[in-house]
Design an enzyme around this catalytic site. Structure first.
Site, PDB file in Angstrom:
ATOM      1  N   HIS A  78      22.684 -61.756  -4.165  1.00  0.00           N
ATOM      2  CA  HIS A  78      22.374 -61.606  -5.523  1.00  0.00           C
ATOM      3  C   HIS A  78      20.744 -61.204  -5.752  1.00  0.00           C
ATOM      4  O   HIS A  78      20.079 -61.457  -4.949  1.00  0.00           O
ATOM      5  CB  HIS A  78      22.768 -62.684  -6.379  1.00  0.00           C
ATOM      6  N   ASP A  80      19.325 -61.575  -8.860  1.00  0.00           N
ATOM      7  CA  ASP A  80      18.422 -62.488  -9.737  1.00  0.00           C
ATOM      8  C   ASP A  80      17.850 -63.619  -8.824  1.00  0.00           C
ATOM      9  O   ASP A  80      18.076 -64.023  -8.083  1.00  0.00           O
ATOM     10  CB  ASP A  80      19.226 -62.971 -10.908  1.00  0.00           C
ATOM     11  N   ASP A 138      15.864 -66.917  -2.102  1.00  0.00           N
ATOM     12  CA  ASP A 138      17.306 -66.838  -2.719  1.00  0.00           C
ATOM     13  C   ASP A 138      17.461 -65.890  -4.043  1.00  0.00           C
ATOM     14  O   ASP A 138      16.584 -66.217  -4.887  1.00  0.00           O
ATOM     15  CB  ASP A 138      17.291 -68.347  -3.323  1.00  0.00           C
ATOM     16  N   GLU A 172      23.870 -64.583 -10.458  1.00  0.00           N
ATOM     17  CA  GLU A 172      24.398 -65.368  -9.654  1.00  0.00           C
ATOM     18  C   GLU A 172      23.907 -66.820 -10.385  1.00  0.00           C
ATOM     19  O   GLU A 172      24.904 -67.926 -10.281  1.00  0.00           O
ATOM     20  CB  GLU A 172      24.191 -65.166  -8.200  1.00  0.00           C
ATOM     21  N   GLU A 173      22.639 -66.908 -10.458  1.00  0.00           N
ATOM     22  CA  GLU A 173      22.307 -68.123 -10.879  1.00  0.00           C
ATOM     23  C   GLU A 173      22.467 -68.785 -12.120  1.00  0.00           C
ATOM     24  O   GLU A 173      22.317 -69.948 -12.417  1.00  0.00           O
ATOM     25  CB  GLU A 173      20.739 -68.221 -10.772  1.00  0.00           C
ATOM     26  N   ASP A 195      23.793 -66.126   1.223  1.00  0.00           N
ATOM     27  CA  ASP A 195      23.063 -66.749   0.134  1.00  0.00           C
ATOM     28  C   ASP A 195      22.742 -68.272   0.244  1.00  0.00           C
ATOM     29  O   ASP A 195      22.591 -69.023  -0.411  1.00  0.00           O
ATOM     30  CB  ASP A 195      23.702 -66.622  -1.343  1.00  0.00           C
ATOM     31  N   HIS A 377      14.684 -72.313  -5.405  1.00  0.00           N
ATOM     32  CA  HIS A 377      14.481 -72.946  -6.787  1.00  0.00           C
ATOM     33  C   HIS A 377      13.328 -73.633  -7.053  1.00  0.00           C
ATOM     34  O   HIS A 377      13.086 -74.368  -8.171  1.00  0.00           O
ATOM     35  CB  HIS A 377      15.853 -73.626  -7.347  1.00  0.00           C
TER      36      HIS A 377
END
Ligand SMILES: [Zn+2]
Length: 403
Positions: A78, A80, A138, A172-173, A195, A377
């Site tokens: 992903h 984003d 990520d 995705e997030e 991921d 994150h």
């Protein structure tokens, strides 16, 4: 472009997605990376690279001569990044890690005291942040690794491989990654999301998940004359919460333990509302948990009167294991691939969902693989260049497998 240069190029593009936005992509800025990736894919030999109207990037890398009969394999990552920490103006730095604290900037350190696993990175080249933003490993580590593998196939036509199908998704997030996914046009019937975190992780289990809203109807009257009349919705809400087993909450569970979680509450004497989520890896236990929540509601209605408490509880996703079990060669192959680079494979159970779970239920079995990133994150996110390189070998192993 080598792997590190490629990774640094992609993390420099600001790609936060946005919560509670019901359009695809949720932010226009994700187009910036999508367009770059289409160009880069074409440059490394994927002539059919394209981005669709919803910002999903697709490409295929055709099978080598003699490999046309081997089923194609997909890789998904992903574009984003998560909004939990700032994601623009990233200032990555490469640190040769020799143990101890890494000073990201004044007063901000990544310390083995907080992250005991740091020891395993001694001797690695780590890409870290300046402590004020995400890194974006990520999932740009996943993207860079997939791209690096394809580039290797272009530069080394002697490496025989099956057809590889690639998709880079936005959002995705925020749970919108698999929306509009072109199962027909993608070009592979099974695949992997790339991921995960530390090298070696292979994940094919997610929670079964239900989300609910509990509404409580109270009856308000002046407290001075409330005797035998007032029905205080706030107290009924509190009673509901205290009847949930406290040990089965997110803050007291890990691994394969499921939970109940009331994440918010608002209300007054006359009415209250709260959101509840129910999670369990085991489908039977999951069903039992939902039944328990319904029972609590029925019980409170028997005490306070029919219609006092209403519950809308909806299933939101299921454990992908059920969809992967008929295709365990995906897991066996991933484990062998990890071993081939000297990593210890680890079967992980996600305490959440993955896009791969949605893909799996949509008809494309899709477990998740590690990337070599850590501390996703947050501002202490970092990636090991050593492990990212190994992940390229892992992906290559899978693409060069006839199983
Ligand atoms: Zn991710």
């Amino acid at each position: 472009m080598d792997l590190t240069e490629r990774f640094l190029k992609y993390v420099a593009v600001y790609t936060h997605s946005a919560k509670d936005v019901k359009k695809d992509p949720t932010t226009e800025r994700q187009w910036d990376l999508a367009r770059i990736l289409v160009e880069d894919l074409k440059e490394i030999g994927c002539a059919d690279a394209r981005v669709d109207e919803w910002c999903r990037v697709y490409a295929t890398c055709p099978a080598s001569p003699g490999w046309e009969d081997v089923p194609a394999i997909g890789f998904v990552a992903h574009m984003d990044t998560v909004v939990d920490a700032p994601g623009d103006n990233i200032k990555p730095r490469i640190v040769h890690y020799e143990g101890g604290d890494i000073v990201l900037s004044e007063g901000i350190v990544t310390s083995p005291k907080d992250f005991p696993f740091m020891d395993k990175y001694i001797g690695h080249d780590l890409i870290v942040t300046d402590g004020t933003t995400l890194l974006g490993a990520d999932d740009k580590a996943g993207i860079a690794e997939i791209m690096d593998m394809v580039q290797r196939f272009q530069q080394h036509p002697e490496i025989g491989h099956r057809k590889v199908a690639i998709c880079f998704t936005p959002d995705e997030e925020v749970g919108r990654g698999p929306l509009h996914f072109d199962y027909e046009g993608f070009g592979a019937k099974m695949g992997y999301t790339v991921d995960g975190g530390a090298l070696g992780g292979v994940c094919y289990e997610t929670f079964n998940a239900a989300n609910g809203v509990i509404t409580i109807k109270g009856f308000n009257i002046h407290p001075g004359s409330a005797k035998n009349k007032m029905k205080n919705a706030v107290k009924i809400a509190a009673r509901f919460i205290t009847m949930l087993p406290d040990a089965e909450s997110p803050e007291h569970t890990e691994g394969f333990e499921g939970y109940y979680h009331v994440g918010d509450i608002e209300g007054s004497e006359s009415g209250a509302r709260m959101h509840i989520i129910v999670r369990d890896h085991d489908r039977a236990k999951f069903e039992a948990r939902k039944a328990f929540v319904h029972n609590l509601v029925d019980y409170l209605n028997s005490v306070y009167g029919e219609g006092t408490v209403t519950l809308e509880l909806e299933d939101v996703y299921y454990n992908m294991k059920e969809m992967i079990l008929p295709h365990m060669e995906l897991i066996d192959n991933a484990m062998k691939a990890m071993e081939s680079v000297g990593a210890t494979p680890r079967i992980e159970a996600a305490r959440g969902g993955t896009d791969g779970a949605t893909f799996s239920y949509g008809g494309m079995p899709c477990p998740n693989l590690s990337t070599g990133g850590e501390n996703a994150h947050g501002v202490k996110e970092f990636a090991s260049i050593n492990d990212m390189k190994k992940m390229v070998d892992v992906l290559q192993y899978i693409a060069c497998s006839r199983e």
